[in-house]
Scaffold this motif. Sequence first.
Motif, PDB file in Angstrom:
ATOM      1  N   ASN A  22      -3.445  -3.765  -3.299  1.00  0.00           N
ATOM      2  CA  ASN A  22      -3.259  -2.649  -4.223  1.00  0.00           C
ATOM      3  C   ASN A  22      -3.300  -1.295  -3.515  1.00  0.00           C
ATOM      4  OD1 ASN A  22      -3.071  -1.388  -6.764  1.00  0.00           O
ATOM      5  ND2 ASN A  22      -5.263  -1.410  -7.060  1.00  0.00           N
ATOM      6  N   ILE A  23      -2.704  -0.306  -4.165  1.00  0.00           N
ATOM      7  CA  ILE A  23      -2.579   1.042  -3.594  1.00  0.00           C
ATOM      8  C   ILE A  23      -3.910   1.711  -3.307  1.00  0.00           C
ATOM      9  CG2 ILE A  23      -0.404   1.454  -4.775  1.00  0.00           C
ATOM     10  CD1 ILE A  23      -2.074   3.429  -6.574  1.00  0.00           C
ATOM     11  N   GLY A  24      -3.825   2.741  -2.520  1.00  0.00           N
ATOM     12  CA  GLY A  24      -4.932   3.665  -2.319  1.00  0.00           C
ATOM     13  C   GLY A  24      -6.144   3.058  -1.648  1.00  0.00           C
ATOM     14  N   LEU A  25      -7.294   3.279  -2.270  1.00  0.00           N
ATOM     15  CA  LEU A  25      -8.554   2.891  -1.651  1.00  0.00           C
ATOM     16  C   LEU A  25      -8.681   1.401  -1.363  1.00  0.00           C
ATOM     17  CD1 LEU A  25     -10.981   5.337  -3.487  1.00  0.00           C
ATOM     18  CD2 LEU A  25     -10.132   5.472  -1.144  1.00  0.00           C
ATOM     19  N   LEU A  43       0.906   1.628  -0.206  1.00  0.00           N
ATOM     20  CA  LEU A  43       0.524   3.027  -0.044  1.00  0.00           C
ATOM     21  C   LEU A  43       0.953   3.861  -1.246  1.00  0.00           C
ATOM     22  CD1 LEU A  43       1.397   3.492   3.733  1.00  0.00           C
ATOM     23  CD2 LEU A  43      -0.762   2.766   2.690  1.00  0.00           C
ATOM     24  N   GLY A  44       1.656   3.283  -2.147  1.00  0.00           N
ATOM     25  CA  GLY A  44       2.130   3.927  -3.365  1.00  0.00           C
ATOM     26  C   GLY A  44       2.440   2.839  -4.380  1.00  0.00           C
ATOM     27  N   SER A  49       1.557  -4.372  -6.829  1.00  0.00           N
ATOM     28  CA  SER A  49       1.031  -5.350  -5.876  1.00  0.00           C
ATOM     29  C   SER A  49       1.209  -6.765  -6.399  1.00  0.00           C
ATOM     30  CB  SER A  49      -0.452  -5.075  -5.606  1.00  0.00           C
ATOM     31  OG  SER A  49      -1.006  -6.101  -4.814  1.00  0.00           O
ATOM     32  N   SER A  50       0.891  -6.987  -7.661  1.00  0.00           N
ATOM     33  CA  SER A  50       1.019  -8.330  -8.236  1.00  0.00           C
ATOM     34  C   SER A  50       2.477  -8.771  -8.282  1.00  0.00           C
ATOM     35  CB  SER A  50       0.384  -8.391  -9.624  1.00  0.00           C
ATOM     36  OG  SER A  50       0.885  -7.366 -10.453  1.00  0.00           O
ATOM     37  N   ASP A  68      -5.204  -6.811  -6.788  1.00  0.00           N
ATOM     38  CA  ASP A  68      -4.832  -5.721  -7.685  1.00  0.00           C
ATOM     39  C   ASP A  68      -6.075  -5.233  -8.394  1.00  0.00           C
ATOM     40  OD1 ASP A  68      -2.808  -4.027  -8.583  1.00  0.00           O
ATOM     41  OD2 ASP A  68      -1.518  -5.688  -9.165  1.00  0.00           O
ATOM     42  N   GLY A  69      -5.985  -4.071  -8.992  1.00  0.00           N
ATOM     43  CA  GLY A  69      -7.084  -3.528  -9.765  1.00  0.00           C
ATOM     44  C   GLY A  69      -6.764  -3.579 -11.244  1.00  0.00           C
TER      45      GLY A  69
END
Length: 184
Positions: A22-25, A43-44, A49-50, A68-69
């Motif tokens: 997943n993106i970011g953190l 990165l974006g 992601s899934s 993923d979040g």
Amino acid sequence: MIRSEILKEIAPILNPHLVVCNIGLPSQELHMIDDNARNFYMLGTMGLSSSIGFGLALAQDKPVISIDGDGSVLTNLGTLPTIANNATGNYTLLIIDNGSYGSTGDQPTYAGQKTSLTAVARACGCENVIEVQDKDLVPALQSAIDSDEMTIIVCKCDSGNIKLPVITLDPVVIRHRFMEAVKA
């Protein structure tokens, strides 16, 4: 446990497999904990992601894990019925559900309130959906990867972020080395 602690705990399980993060953190945390060519860092593109991991799993036989979040899954709920209706046994979707949009300042998500992503995934037709607490993730994840069943794991955990640097790899380099790992 917070997301970074979870990623540190499951890194040895993830290491030999293709991972779309997943993106970011979350990507920054996985990069810091266990950078390798089999990790594709988003990165974006929040919420994809899934979808990207699932498409990759359909295209080849190796195990693929998408991390993923809850916030990202909520922004792309259409991926769940797609996964349900085209299930492939080499795909595991790990949703780290901390009830917040962690990469944008920990604003609460609806998954942290009334919405159950476990119930949503089942309602979309996903047959093998497991909800675990953070402390129970390791055996559930290993079991999912070892099975020949598409699995969605919703891992409930605490919200929180650690301070860490951004990923300095160029996106083209991330893509290239991941594509080489897919071919290997």
